[in-house]
Write a protein that holds these residues in place. Structure first.
Motif, PDB file in Angstrom:
ATOM      1  N   ARG A  50      -9.047  -4.230   2.207  1.00  0.00           N
ATOM      2  CA  ARG A  50      -8.895  -5.327   1.252  1.00  0.00           C
ATOM      3  C   ARG A  50      -9.942  -6.415   1.520  1.00  0.00           C
ATOM      4  O   ARG A  50     -10.555  -6.965   0.590  1.00  0.00           O
ATOM      5  CB  ARG A  50      -7.478  -5.889   1.348  1.00  0.00           C
ATOM      6  CG  ARG A  50      -6.431  -4.883   0.932  1.00  0.00           C
ATOM      7  CD  ARG A  50      -5.044  -5.201   1.473  1.00  0.00           C
ATOM      8  NE  ARG A  50      -4.479  -6.395   0.852  1.00  0.00           N
ATOM      9  CZ  ARG A  50      -3.232  -6.802   1.069  1.00  0.00           C
ATOM     10  NH1 ARG A  50      -2.436  -6.120   1.877  1.00  0.00           N
ATOM     11  NH2 ARG A  50      -2.770  -7.879   0.468  1.00  0.00           N
TER      12      ARG A  50
ATOM     13  N   LEU B   7      -0.483  -3.351  -5.770  1.00  0.00           N
ATOM     14  CA  LEU B   7      -1.810  -3.272  -5.156  1.00  0.00           C
ATOM     15  C   LEU B   7      -2.339  -1.867  -5.374  1.00  0.00           C
ATOM     16  O   LEU B   7      -1.684  -0.891  -5.000  1.00  0.00           O
ATOM     17  CB  LEU B   7      -1.709  -3.574  -3.664  1.00  0.00           C
ATOM     18  CG  LEU B   7      -2.985  -3.363  -2.844  1.00  0.00           C
ATOM     19  CD1 LEU B   7      -4.029  -4.414  -3.185  1.00  0.00           C
ATOM     20  CD2 LEU B   7      -2.673  -3.384  -1.353  1.00  0.00           C
TER      21      LEU B   7
ATOM     22  N   ASP C  44      -4.444  -7.263  -5.300  1.00  0.00           N
ATOM     23  CA  ASP C  44      -4.444  -7.912  -3.988  1.00  0.00           C
ATOM     24  C   ASP C  44      -4.232  -9.407  -4.183  1.00  0.00           C
ATOM     25  O   ASP C  44      -5.120 -10.117  -4.667  1.00  0.00           O
ATOM     26  CB  ASP C  44      -5.770  -7.647  -3.280  1.00  0.00           C
ATOM     27  CG  ASP C  44      -5.789  -8.138  -1.838  1.00  0.00           C
ATOM     28  OD1 ASP C  44      -4.892  -8.926  -1.461  1.00  0.00           O
ATOM     29  OD2 ASP C  44      -6.691  -7.722  -1.088  1.00  0.00           O
TER      30      ASP C  44
ATOM     31  N   THR D  86       0.838  -1.195   0.000  1.00  0.00           N
ATOM     32  CA  THR D  86       0.000   0.000   0.000  1.00  0.00           C
ATOM     33  C   THR D  86       0.875   1.248   0.000  1.00  0.00           C
ATOM     34  O   THR D  86       1.891   1.313   0.691  1.00  0.00           O
ATOM     35  CB  THR D  86      -0.921   0.015   1.231  1.00  0.00           C
ATOM     36  OG1 THR D  86      -1.687  -1.189   1.256  1.00  0.00           O
ATOM     37  CG2 THR D  86      -1.866   1.207   1.198  1.00  0.00           C
TER      38      THR D  86
ATOM     39  N   HIS E  97      -5.832  -5.391   7.266  1.00  0.00           N
ATOM     40  CA  HIS E  97      -6.303  -5.613   5.901  1.00  0.00           C
ATOM     41  C   HIS E  97      -7.794  -5.303   5.765  1.00  0.00           C
ATOM     42  O   HIS E  97      -8.488  -5.906   4.942  1.00  0.00           O
ATOM     43  CB  HIS E  97      -6.031  -7.050   5.439  1.00  0.00           C
ATOM     44  CG  HIS E  97      -4.579  -7.386   5.327  1.00  0.00           C
ATOM     45  ND1 HIS E  97      -4.125  -8.681   5.147  1.00  0.00           N
ATOM     46  CD2 HIS E  97      -3.459  -6.617   5.379  1.00  0.00           C
ATOM     47  CE1 HIS E  97      -2.809  -8.685   5.089  1.00  0.00           C
ATOM     48  NE2 HIS E  97      -2.379  -7.446   5.232  1.00  0.00           N
TER      49      HIS E  97
END
Length: 241
Positions: free
Chosen positions: A165, A199, A178, A57, A162
């Motif tokens: 996600r 990502l 991802d 990230t 997370h």
């Protein structure tokens, strides 16, 4: 050199690149570059992380400039008094804004947490989400003749591991790139057709009331070249800081 996006007598914030660890970890022994050490060398003093961003990230990452400052402001993060805004590109189209209130079980690392308790109850996890752009590509995927993607603005009210996600995966709109919770076929499409190897999750801004000056602080971090290239391909206007 890291891009410094905020600095005063108490804090320093950088725009963390995707793929860079915040600090050394025995889980990634092969890594040689870390935000903490790089920033320390860059500004000539030790820094103390107040939160974390996953390795893949990018975006706003803030540090305290002393251990005393870090200790005094950590409760701000624990109590979610710092507001975070992220942007992500996800599979499919989400047509309306919403709030996902979906508890998440503690996600354990296979190595680091191998002795941890597995039967913990799920923790509250809440995310505000809003679609801001969409595209449809003339690339067949499975039984569909085209593929659809959209850019989302995500605002987590809680800070679970997370969370964004996992929440987007729960909505059946996983974040592109991802490898843990996403869709491998769409990740592969982005790598091979769009030269996107990261990502697509970015911490765009962090806002809070400064605990020492009382002023309102908004820290923004711009999107990288991968995002800029995709925006051009998709004919999107990227969020402006």
């Amino acid at each position: 050199m890291l891009e410094i996006v905020f600095q005063d007598d108490y804090f320093v914030a950088v725009n963390k690149p995707a793929g860079m660890l915040v600090h050394r970890s025995w889980l990634d022994k092969h890594e040689t570059q870390f935000v903490m050490q790089t920033l320390r060398d860059q500004i000539g003093q030790h820094v103390f992380p107040l939160h974390r961003l996953d390795k893949p990230t990018s975006g706003v990452l803030i540090f305290a400039l002393s251990s005393e400052i870090a200790s005094s402001v950590m409760p701000m993060f624990a109590n979610h008094e710092m507001n975070k805004t992220y942007h992500a590109i996800v599979r499919g189209w989400i047509e309306q804004a919403g709030v996902l209130d979906y508890p998440l079980k503690v996600e354990l690392d296979k190595i680091a947490d191998k002795h941890a308790t597995l039967d913990k109850e799920a923790q509250d996890a809440i995310t505000d989400y809003q679609p801001i752009a969409k595209t449809e590509l003339p690339i067949a995927m499975g039984k569909f003749p085209t593929t659809r993607y959209c850019m989302m603005e995500l605002k987590p009210r809680t800070g679970r591991k997370h969370q964004l996600r996992r929440h987007m995966a729960h909505l059946r709109h996983p974040i592109i790139g991802d490898t843990s919770h996403g869709d491998g076929k769409h990740n592969k499409l982005f790598r091979h057709e769009l030269d996107s190897h990261r990502l697509l999750l970015h911490a765009s801004s962090l806002s809070f009331i400064h605990p020492f000056t009382g002023e309102s602080v908004v820290i923004n971090a711009g999107l990288d070249e991968t995002w800029a290239r995709l925006a051009e391909v998709f004919d999107w206007l990227l969020p402006q800081n």
